[in-house]
Structure formats: C-alpha cells, structure tokens
Design a protein around this motif. Structure first.
Motif, PDB file in Angstrom:
ATOM      1  N   MET A 147       0.853  -1.185   0.000  1.00 14.78           N
ATOM      2  CA  MET A 147       0.000   0.000   0.000  1.00 14.78           C
ATOM      3  C   MET A 147       0.893   1.240   0.000  1.00 14.78           C
ATOM      4  N   ASN A 148       0.682   2.154  -0.970  1.00 14.89           N
ATOM      5  CA  ASN A 148       1.521   3.342  -1.016  1.00 14.89           C
ATOM      6  C   ASN A 148       1.075   4.360   0.018  1.00 14.89           C
ATOM      7  N   LEU A 149       1.887   5.435   0.122  1.00 10.36           N
ATOM      8  CA  LEU A 149       1.642   6.432   1.157  1.00 10.36           C
ATOM      9  C   LEU A 149       0.294   7.100   0.983  1.00 10.36           C
ATOM     10  N   LEU A 150      -0.071   7.380  -0.283  1.00  9.34           N
ATOM     11  CA  LEU A 150      -1.351   8.045  -0.536  1.00  9.34           C
ATOM     12  C   LEU A 150      -2.512   7.167  -0.101  1.00  9.34           C
TER      13      LEU A 150
ATOM     14  N   SER B 197      -5.237   8.014   2.786  1.00 12.09           N
ATOM     15  CA  SER B 197      -6.669   8.020   2.497  1.00 12.09           C
ATOM     16  C   SER B 197      -7.425   7.117   3.457  1.00 12.09           C
ATOM     17  N   LEU B 198      -6.835   5.937   3.756  1.00 14.13           N
ATOM     18  CA  LEU B 198      -7.484   5.020   4.684  1.00 14.13           C
ATOM     19  C   LEU B 198      -7.569   5.640   6.076  1.00 14.13           C
ATOM     20  N   GLY B 199      -6.483   6.256   6.504  1.00 16.10           N
ATOM     21  CA  GLY B 199      -6.495   6.889   7.816  1.00 16.10           C
ATOM     22  C   GLY B 199      -7.502   8.021   7.908  1.00 16.10           C
TER      23      GLY B 199
ATOM     24  N   VAL C 288     -17.010  -1.005   7.308  1.00 12.77           N
ATOM     25  CA  VAL C 288     -16.524  -2.383   7.154  1.00 12.77           C
ATOM     26  C   VAL C 288     -16.518  -2.782   5.677  1.00 12.77           C
ATOM     27  N   ILE C 289     -17.588  -2.451   4.969  1.00  6.38           N
ATOM     28  CA  ILE C 289     -17.652  -2.784   3.540  1.00  6.38           C
ATOM     29  C   ILE C 289     -16.592  -2.017   2.770  1.00  6.38           C
ATOM     30  N   ALA C 290     -16.398  -0.743   3.087  1.00  4.35           N
ATOM     31  CA  ALA C 290     -15.417   0.074   2.382  1.00  4.35           C
ATOM     32  C   ALA C 290     -14.003  -0.470   2.565  1.00  4.35           C
ATOM     33  N   VAL C 291     -13.658  -0.862   3.800  1.00  5.98           N
ATOM     34  CA  VAL C 291     -12.325  -1.408   4.063  1.00  5.98           C
ATOM     35  C   VAL C 291     -12.149  -2.750   3.342  1.00  5.98           C
TER      36      VAL C 291
ATOM     37  N   HIS D 295     -17.051   3.863  -6.526  1.00  8.48           N
ATOM     38  CA  HIS D 295     -16.039   2.861  -6.197  1.00  8.48           C
ATOM     39  C   HIS D 295     -14.985   3.437  -5.257  1.00  8.48           C
ATOM     40  N   HIS D 296     -15.078   4.735  -4.992  1.00 13.59           N
ATOM     41  CA  HIS D 296     -14.295   5.358  -3.931  1.00 13.59           C
ATOM     42  C   HIS D 296     -15.231   5.666  -2.770  1.00 13.59           C
TER      43      HIS D 296
END
Length: 585
Positions: A1-4, A8-10, A166-169, A252-253
């Motif tokens: 997983m890249n930094l971006l 975004s996840l955080g 949960v679904i998004a992750v 999808h985002h």
C-alpha cells in the motif's frame, strides 16, 4: 500500500469516527433521519461502485437486489429467527448473491446498452412481483427491532456508519487483489484481461455476486431504518437515478459512495425547498452523468487522479535528479544472435510449434496452412506487409480466434481446445498493437496484474529498470504511449511465460529507442527464460534481434529461416522489401 493509500485510509477511518461522535449530538431528529438515509444510500452506492465503477458493467437493477435483502430480513424477523439484525443483514445479502450471478450470466455474451436493457428488464420484473404482494410483516404490522445498543435513531446512524466502513475497508483490500485489479482491466479491455490469464467469466460473475451482496445488505439496512417497507422503496426508477449518480460521482471510492448517498437523501428536500418537481432531481443526475461520460472520468476519479499525478511527478523529478537535463546515452550495441546461444536456433527444441494454421473469415482466407516454430531461448521474427495476416496469426495462436485449422503446441502440449485465459495460464502471453491499460493503475499494479501473482517489489523494479520504464509508483495516466508499450511487454514477461508474442511493441519509438529496446529484447530469453515471437515493421530492429524470421504475404509463408538468408531471398525483396537494399547488421 503506497503512502497516498495509507493516508486516504487513515482519513476515512478518522472521518467515520468523527461522524459517529459528533453528528448524533448536533443534528436534530429530522436530520438524523436524513443522515441514516444517506448512509443506507451510501451502502447501496457501494454496490454500484463494484459493478459500474470498477468492472464497468451497465447494471440497472441494484435496487432489486436491495429488495431481496430487505425481504429476507423482514421474513426472518417475522419468523423470529435467531441472530438479530446483524446476522439477518448477512443472510439477506447472501440471498441476493445467486440472483446476482443469474443476472450476470447474460453479461458473458452481451455488454453495453444491450446488457443495460437486460438488467432493467429484471428491475421491471421485480417491481411487478413486489407490487403483487406485501413485504413480510406489513399485514400485521410486525415491527423490526434494531440490535442493542443501536435501537434509537442516533444509535442506528452509528450502526449504518460501521456497516459502511466495514464494507469500504473490505472493498479497499479486495481492490489490491488479482480479482480487484482484473475488474479495472475488464472495464478497459476484456481482451487484454484474458491475455493476462484472467477468466473474464469468473471475474464478471464475481463482480455481480459481490455487488448483489452489498446491495442486499443495503436493503436490509433500509428495512431496519423503516421497520416496514413498501415496494415503492425499491422502484426501478431509483435504480436508474442511482446509476446516473454512480456514473457522475464514482462510488467505487468511499467518498463518492458517501456523496451519492447524501445526494439521494437530501435531493427531495432540496427540490421541495426550491419549489421544483421531485422528478427534476433525476434530470440533474442524468445531466451530470452525461457530462461525466463525455469527460471519460467520474468526479472522484478526476480528483484522485490529479492527486496521484502530482505526487508521482514529484517522485519522477526526485528520481531524475540533476542529470535529467543531460542527453540520453547512446544506444547500446546490438547483435543479431545472442552470444549465449548454445546452438543455432533451428537445431533447438521448439517451445511454441504451430502447424498448418488456417484461418477463414467467410470466404476470405486470412491464413493458409502456416507453419512456424519458436525454439527455446530464441527471438523469432514474423514480418510481412499490412494485411499479410500477422496479427491474425497471433490472435489465433493465443486463442482469440476460434475455429481455426491446424495445431498449436506449447512445450509439446496441444492448446487448440483452450481459450485465451487458459492458454495464458499455460505460459503463452501476448501484447496488442494498441495498449488498453487502465490509467488509474500504477505500474506496480499493472505488472502484478500481468504476472498473475503477488510480484515482489524488487522483481518489479528489475523489470521496469530493464525496459527503461519510470519508477513503479507512477500511475499509468502520466506515462507516454511509447513507455506504455514497454510496460505492456514488461507485464507479459513478468508472468515468466514459456513464450511471449509481441505485436509491434516498438511502434511510435524513435530509431535510437527502438535499437535500445532491441538490445534488451535479445537478453530476454537468457535473463528471464522467455522465448519471443516478434511482429514488427522495423526491419533494422528485426535484423538486430531475431535469429529466425518468417515472412507472410496474403496469409501464405513465402520464406522462413535464418534472418540473413531470409532478407537475401529475392522473393522476400520482391514481395515485401522492394527494390531498395536493406542493410544487414
């Protein structure tokens, strides 16, 4: 997983926690209700994100899957089934999966508007069935109880945010797998996906199944919000409106799914405040979808692409350093035959052996009894004028043309009964004249897609450096057309196939770039263990890299053998090279 991606996840998880902590305490009861509607809509939008945003399939029946999920949840509630709403949501989603797979079966044969008509027909049929009878519990007003501690509206809002997150992750993790990456390839080119060993049928059906599951969960959440639902909650018109929102925003985002849910929840209120007809909201969504289609990119795709490109350009500048202004180094020397060849190519065992290949399109004979062998560890050329049948030869050998005559063997094993994906899995890869790489992928992700396995970063870096490509974190969207061709070749080699068939990989490159590419190509058999069949019009490149050459003219082989001998053949000069001499290397 890249930094971006990590950032975004955080940010996404932080936003979810903040929403759960703040919104229930500051919003009125009415706006809490709308917030729940927005999150339920966001979950349903995630199903559009899978099938429309990622796989690029026109599906107009997602609300029908949601209706199935709601029906199952309410039926389990009436029956007093154990587990409560949380378990029932999962069961409702699973109940929608086989229906999603059944609806996805036509997608294996048809696509585009025709597929949209099929899915819309299912939505119409669902409307008819739902209106013929009431949902479970409607007649005796059996209310659906929410799980503890989410019984109140404020608590249920938190519950919907948790389900959405949960679904998004899970979808973010899935997007990094071969299946998730294959959806992006399907959206841009099913042929390219099949050439990388992707089963188009399995990938499409998986997209329908997963999107149906998510929609079913969304329908169950709606039942939990309303306790009792009616058929109009899942009307086919809602599927149309949400489809338009999906095209416009890009669900999808996660941020796109949330925006889509918010639009769906507040649009009715906005239309009422503006004294406009409710149907006018659908008109606005349709206009936005048309603009997105015209631009070729949803709003969230556009925003994310700009961010990734800015980060990647800085990465490229840092990688180039102060030497980027220096002139390019001279082309390395090329040799006609690799020095490491233990014996002449004609005396080695054939890796790829094609016998009597005949292809007919109606009355037109595109290939007539063509024989061609690619020995182990060799680079073999296939040349001929435009229309000679070179691309048809590659398409037939790799399984993209059915019903040909003759035999195709790889390492002595026949491939004639196999389609493109199984042939690629057996070790036969190809590239295309026109690249169709998903621009939202990074080069690392595309190499992983081509390799068909989790590619170690060191191995990916070696391939990119070997073929002269930029750093792997760079998205394909900022890579020029010539480099994309090299990336296509690198992806084919990344799979370590037994043979790779390259269709004009040096097109669009300068003479110096073409010679540098040729020098690399001669090293591929020894360095990566991949035999090469090269289709090219650049005779200097062919003479510099190929040990053997076969010449096609109007679907017939007019010469085949060592490169120098073939180039000196009078028939070849008359039919293809013309009167002018071509310098031998």
């Amino acid at each position: 997983m890249n930094l971006l991606d990590k950032r975004s996840l955080g940010l996404g998880l932080g936003a979810a926690v903040l929403a759960c902590a703040v919104l229930p305490n500051v919003l009125s009861a009415y706006w809490i209700y709308l917030a729940i509607s927005a999150m339920v809509g966001a979950v349903v939008m995630q199903s559009f994100g899978v099938i429309v945003g990622r796989a690029g399939v026109m599906s107009l029946c997602q609300m029908s899957f949601a209706a199935i999920g709601a029906w199952v949840v309410l039926r389990l509630n009436v029956a007093g089934a154990p587990g409560g709403l949380l378990v029932w949501l999962v069961l409702g989603g699973l109940a929608a999966v086989p229906v999603g797979v059944a609806i996805g079966l036509p997608a294996l044969r048809i696509r585009g508007v025709n597929l949209a008509v099929v899915t819309f027909g299912f939505a119409v049929s669902t409307d008819i069935v739902l209106n013929a009878d009431q949902f479970p519990g409607a007649e005796d007003l059996t209310m659906l109880e929410r799980p503890e501690p989410f019984t109140g509206d404020a608590g249920y809002f938190v519950f919907t945010v948790i389900v959405f997150t949960v679904i998004a992750v899970a979808l973010a993790a899935l997007a990094r797998t071969r299946l998730g990456l294959s959806w992006y390839e399907l959206r841009h080119s099913e042929r390219a996906a099949a050439a990388h060993g992707v089963s188009v049928a399995r990938s499409k059906l998986a997209a329908f199944a997963i999107s149906a599951f998510i929609a079913g969960v969304g329908g169950g959440l709606l039942a939990g919000q309303l306790s009792l639902v009616v058929p109009s909650n899942f009307a086919m018109g809602q599927s149309l409106a949400l489809f338009a929102v999906a095209i416009m925003i890009g669900p999808h985002h996660p941020e796109g799914a949330v925006l889509g849910g918010v639009f769906g929840a507040v649009m009715a209120t906005i239309m009422e405040k503006a004294h406009l007809p409710q149907d006018f909201g659908g008109v606005l969504f349709g206009a936005g979808a048309l603009l997105a289609l015209r631009g070729g990119m949803s709003q969230t795709d556009l925003t994310r692409t700009r961010k990734r490109e800015r980060a990647a350009r800085k990465l490229l500048e840092d990688a180039a350093g102060p030497d980027d202004a220096l002139p390019a180094p001279p082309a390395p020397p090329v040799r006609a035959v690799p020095a490491a060849a233990p014996e002449p190519a004609g005396e080695r065992r054939p890796c790829l052996d094609v016998r009597g290949l005949t292809v007919r399109f109606g009355e037109v004979v595109a290939l007539d009894n063509v024989d061609l062998a690619v020995p182990e560890g060799a680079v073999v050329g296939l040349i001929g004028p435009n229309g000679a049948g070179k691309s048809t030869f590659i398409a037939a050998v790799t399984g993209f043309v059915a019903g040909y005559g003759g035999t195709v063997e790889l390492d002595g094993r026949p491939l004639d009964r196999l389609g493109p994906a199984p042939r690629a899995g057996r070790g036969l890869r190809r590239t295309f004249q026109t690249t169709a790489i998903a621009p939202e992928l990074t080069q690392y992700e595309y190499l992983t897609m081509g390799a068909g396995r989790r590619l170690p970063r060191a191995e990916a870096d070696e391939l990119l450096e070997f073929f002269g490509c930029p750093p792997g974190e760079a998205p394909v969207s900022i890579v020029d057309a010539g480099t994309r061709r090299l990336l296509d070749v690198a992806a084919a080699i990344a799979a370590r196939p037994r043979a790779a068939l390259l269709d004009e990989p040096a097109a669009g490159q300068s003479a110096a770039e073409s010679l540098r590419f040729g020098a690399r190509l001669t090293e591929v058999p020894e360095r990566f263990g991949v035999s090469i069949l090269l289709v090219e019009h650049d005779m200097e490149l062919v003479q510099a890299t190929c040990e053997l050459v076969t010449v096609l003219d109007f679907g017939h082989v007019i010469a085949s053998g060592p490169t120098r001998d073939v180039m000196d053949d009078p028939a070849v000069r008359a039919a293809y090279l013309g009167a002018a001499d071509v310098p031998a290397s």
